[in-house]
Design an enzyme around this catalytic site. Structure first.
Site, PDB file in Angstrom:
ATOM      1  N   SER A 148      74.013  34.117  72.929  1.00  0.00           N
ATOM      2  CA  SER A 148      73.294  35.560  73.354  1.00  0.00           C
ATOM      3  C   SER A 148      72.668  35.789  72.305  1.00  0.00           C
ATOM      4  O   SER A 148      72.626  35.196  71.207  1.00  0.00           O
ATOM      5  CB  SER A 148      74.448  36.568  73.919  1.00  0.00           C
ATOM      6  N   ARG A 183      70.071  28.986  76.326  1.00  0.00           N
ATOM      7  CA  ARG A 183      70.892  29.452  77.697  1.00  0.00           C
ATOM      8  C   ARG A 183      69.907  30.007  78.367  1.00  0.00           C
ATOM      9  O   ARG A 183      68.929  30.764  77.970  1.00  0.00           O
ATOM     10  CB  ARG A 183      71.857  30.420  77.332  1.00  0.00           C
ATOM     11  N   THR A 198      75.003  42.161  78.778  1.00  0.00           N
ATOM     12  CA  THR A 198      76.524  42.369  78.204  1.00  0.00           C
ATOM     13  C   THR A 198      77.247  43.659  78.788  1.00  0.00           C
ATOM     14  O   THR A 198      78.473  43.264  79.558  1.00  0.00           O
ATOM     15  CB  THR A 198      76.838  42.216  76.719  1.00  0.00           C
ATOM     16  N   CYS A 235      63.214  21.019  78.734  1.00  0.00           N
ATOM     17  CA  CYS A 235      64.607  20.915  78.381  1.00  0.00           C
ATOM     18  C   CYS A 235      65.008  21.214  76.844  1.00  0.00           C
ATOM     19  O   CYS A 235      64.202  20.379  76.014  1.00  0.00           O
ATOM     20  CB  CYS A 235      65.302  19.511  78.765  1.00  0.00           C
ATOM     21  N   CYS A 280      73.167  17.449  76.683  1.00  0.00           N
ATOM     22  CA  CYS A 280      73.043  18.730  77.328  1.00  0.00           C
ATOM     23  C   CYS A 280      73.898  20.130  76.976  1.00  0.00           C
ATOM     24  O   CYS A 280      75.090  19.977  76.599  1.00  0.00           O
ATOM     25  CB  CYS A 280      73.369  18.707  78.949  1.00  0.00           C
ATOM     26  N   CYS A 337      72.152  24.800  79.201  1.00  0.00           N
ATOM     27  CA  CYS A 337      71.534  25.986  79.529  1.00  0.00           C
ATOM     28  C   CYS A 337      71.168  26.281  81.033  1.00  0.00           C
ATOM     29  O   CYS A 337      70.810  27.371  81.280  1.00  0.00           O
ATOM     30  CB  CYS A 337      70.124  25.970  78.630  1.00  0.00           C
ATOM     31  N   CYS A 365      66.900  22.954  83.808  1.00  0.00           N
ATOM     32  CA  CYS A 365      66.609  22.068  84.779  1.00  0.00           C
ATOM     33  C   CYS A 365      66.839  22.505  85.970  1.00  0.00           C
ATOM     34  O   CYS A 365      65.890  22.025  87.092  1.00  0.00           O
ATOM     35  CB  CYS A 365      67.034  20.584  84.477  1.00  0.00           C
TER      36      CYS A 365
END
Ligand SMILES: Cc1cc2nc3c(=O)[nH]c(=O)nc-3n(C[C@H](O)[C@H](O)[C@H](O)COP(=O)(O)OP(=O)(O)OC[C@H]3O[C@@H](n4cnc5c(N)ncnc54)[C@H](O)[C@@H]3O)c2cc1C
Ligand code: SF4
Length: 543
Positions: free
Chosen positions: A54, A299, A335, A488, A512, A515, A518
């Site tokens: 975050s 992310r 959050t 990506c 990977c 996130c 894709c």
């Protein structure tokens, strides 16, 4: 062979702020009522916090409602936000603009959300919550009447060929009267629930951004604890939504990040490279010089807001936090929304457990939400993000009008288009040439992924699945020049050519970072992200 099963009153999928807050609130209510309540949380990361990424400047309002003494309990909220700067960048210059009211951070805290989750997990465990990190929920369980009845974790030790390996371990069923899904943005089980219970009928499609973040240790002379900087403009073109953040937290650390709206149109755009280029701006670069990059990750985040919130409940459970989508985009904060929705759902689920068999639909969650400050907050800013589809200047002008004159009370609600439909054809797009990384403030993707500590068991079925492998070449490459090679942030997708020049898509799934971009941006939704073996993925220390 039947699977081992464990029984709980409530099972929660995902140990992020939403899942952990719900677990704490449930145990608090049970203690106050003198009732026994079995609550389990499962988390696909190797430990709580390993997959949390975050900004983060967080509001404490929701936290203080269920843990008013968070300070005394040692919450890792130590750096208070002191100063906000909002910049408009051109290629050579930076102009300081008035900070929009939603971006005033006085009273908020600059944190590592991963560390906040680690602390919340300890608080939850003190109350008797059982937390199982290293287990991905891969399947929703249903009872004979179609109600959600828990989840199952995936089998471990299945080889790439689908056969059992020496490490085979069968998945476990976590059965529950109520199941809360707290998978965060673009939850994979949540997607199946959307379909099965038609939860998205009648609401706007969710729209997303990709956030790429680095943690830096900077020269102490350039560190200003409590400083919060946001920028818009360069290096993005005016039609592409996004911008940067620089948050100065404790220990000479700066959280640096860049968000790009996934409704971008140019298939040649590369969000990772935009971020690297941002750091080379003459007004930004000096802040990093003499410093050291210590962590990297990415992310997706929700940008759909109020009008994209789905129906939240179904028989036997509910959606909480960003898997439903409670992020306030003008604030770039989710959050507090994750925590607030979680505690309201927990309160409703606790009531529902006391009714009949306790397996009903926790319907009053939506009512509670509609009466809450969170609903009011999200409703008030609902038109700001969609107005940016008219470009940066029109977006800023509309945001000012909406905030100061209409005060969020416009009699209209602007809509969205799904992000996978926004790409233009490659033939109608401008190629973008990105500068080479200098290894000082800008880097390449592979060395970046290295410091995300990403690791997956290599011998397992691919967790990035193509519904139709032909589409990768016949559509993605032919029409869009294979945009997955660029969006990506971990360089998972590569087009390679054999000796005869025949193209083929190679998927380096072990890189990977989960996130989910894709799964969102693929033009024909041909790429499906499913959870890999539990414990795989990034191991973020304090993102
Ligand atoms: C770049 C970026 C910057 C941001 N900046 C801010 C900010 O400054 N302030 C702010 O308030 N918010 C910010 N946000 C938003 C904030 O991070 C989210 O709103 C918040 O993390 C949502 O909490 P959550 O618990 O719903 O989901 P998450 O935090 O995503 O947690 C979900 C958890 O569930 C786990 N999980 C998912 N699926 C499964 C499964 N099937 N089985 C087991 N486990 C699973 C995941 O591993 C993860 O640990 C930012 C987000 C990003 C990406
Ligand atoms: S493969 Fe998909 S989910 Fe994984 S890092 Fe790349 S874009 Fe993100």
């Amino acid at each position: 062979m039947s699977r081992e099963a464990m029984e709980f009153d409530v099972v929660i999928v995902g140990a992020g702020p939403a899942g952990l807050s719900a677990s704490i609130r449930l145990k608090q209510l049970a203690a106050a009522a003198g009732r026994e309540l079995g609550v389990a949380v499962i988390e696909k990361g190797s430990e709580v916090g390993a997959h949390i990424l975050s900004g983060a400047v967080i509001e404490t309002r929701a936290l203080a409602e269920f843990l008013p003494d968070w300070r005394a309990r040692g919450a890792p909220l130590v750096t208070e936000a002191k100063e906000d700067r909002f910049l408009l960048l051109t290629a050579k210059r930076a102009f300081r603009l008035p900070t929009p009211p939603q971006m005033h951070n006085k009273g908020n805290y600059i944190v590592s959300l991963g560390n906040v989750c680690r602390w919340l997990a300890k608080e939850a465990e003190k109350l008797g919550v059982e937390i199982y990190p290293g287990f991905a929920a891969t399947e929703v369980l249903y009872d004979e009447s179609g109600r959600v009845a828990g989840v199952a974790t995936g089998d471990m030790g299945i080889g790439r060929d689908g056969a059992k390996t020496d490490h085979y371990q069968q998945g476990v069923e976590l059965r529950a009267k109520q199941t809360l899904f707290a998978e965060g943005c673009r939850g994979s089980l949540t997607k199946t629930l959307f379909e099965r219970f038609h939860l998205r009928d009648g609401v706007e499609p969710q729209t997303f951004g990709i956030g790429i973040k680095e943690l830096w240790e900077v020269d102490p002379a350039k560190h200003h604890p409590g400083l919060v900087v946001h920028s818009v403009g360069w290096p993005l073109d005016r039609r592409t939504y996004g911008g940067s953040f620089l948050y100065h937290l404790e220990n000479n650390q700066v959280a640096a990040g860049f968000v790009v709206g996934l409704d971008y149109r140019n298939p040649y755009l590369n969000p990772f490279e935009e971020f690297q280029r941002f750091k080379t701006h003459p007004a930004i670069r000096p802040g990093f010089e003499g410093g050291r990059r210590i962590a990297y990750g990415a992310r997706a985040l929700n940008e759909g807001g109020f009008q994209a919130i789905p129906k939240l409940t179904f028989p036997g459970g509910a959606l909480i936090g960003c898997t439903a989508g409670f992020l306030n985009v003008p604030k770039i904060k989710g959050t507090h929304g994750a925590m607030k929705s979680a505690t309201l759902a927990a309160e409703t689920v606790f009531e529902t457990l006391g009714e009949g068999e306790g397996r009903g639909e926790p319907l009053r969650y939506a009512e509670r939400l509609e009466q809450s400050w969170l609903w009011h907050e999200l409703r008030g800013v609902r038109n700001i993000r969609p107005a940016f589809r008219w470009g940066l200047w029109a977006g800023i002008a509309y945001a000012a009008l909406d905030t100061y004159l209409l005060r969020g009370r416009a009699p209209w609600t602007l809509g969205y288009h799904p992000d996978n439909l926004s790409l233009k054809r490659a033939s109608a797009s401008r190629e973008i040439e990105y500068p080479k990384p200098d290894g000082k403030v800008s880097f390449d993707r592979l060395s970046s992924v290295f410091i995300s500590n990403t690791n997956h068991e290599e011998n397992q079925p691919p967790h990035l699945r193509l519904k139709d492998p032909e589409v990768a070449i016949a559509v993605n490459l032919a029409l869009y020049d294979a945009p997955e090679q660029r969006y990506c942030p971990a360089g998972v997708y590569e087009i390679v050519r054999d000796a005869g020049g025949e193209p083929r898509l190679v998927i380096n799934a072990q890189n990977c970072v989960h996130c989910k971009t894709c799964d969102i941006k693929d033009p024909t939704q041909n790429i499906v992200w499913v959870p890999p073996e539990g414990g795989g993925g990034p191991n973020y220390p304090n993102m």
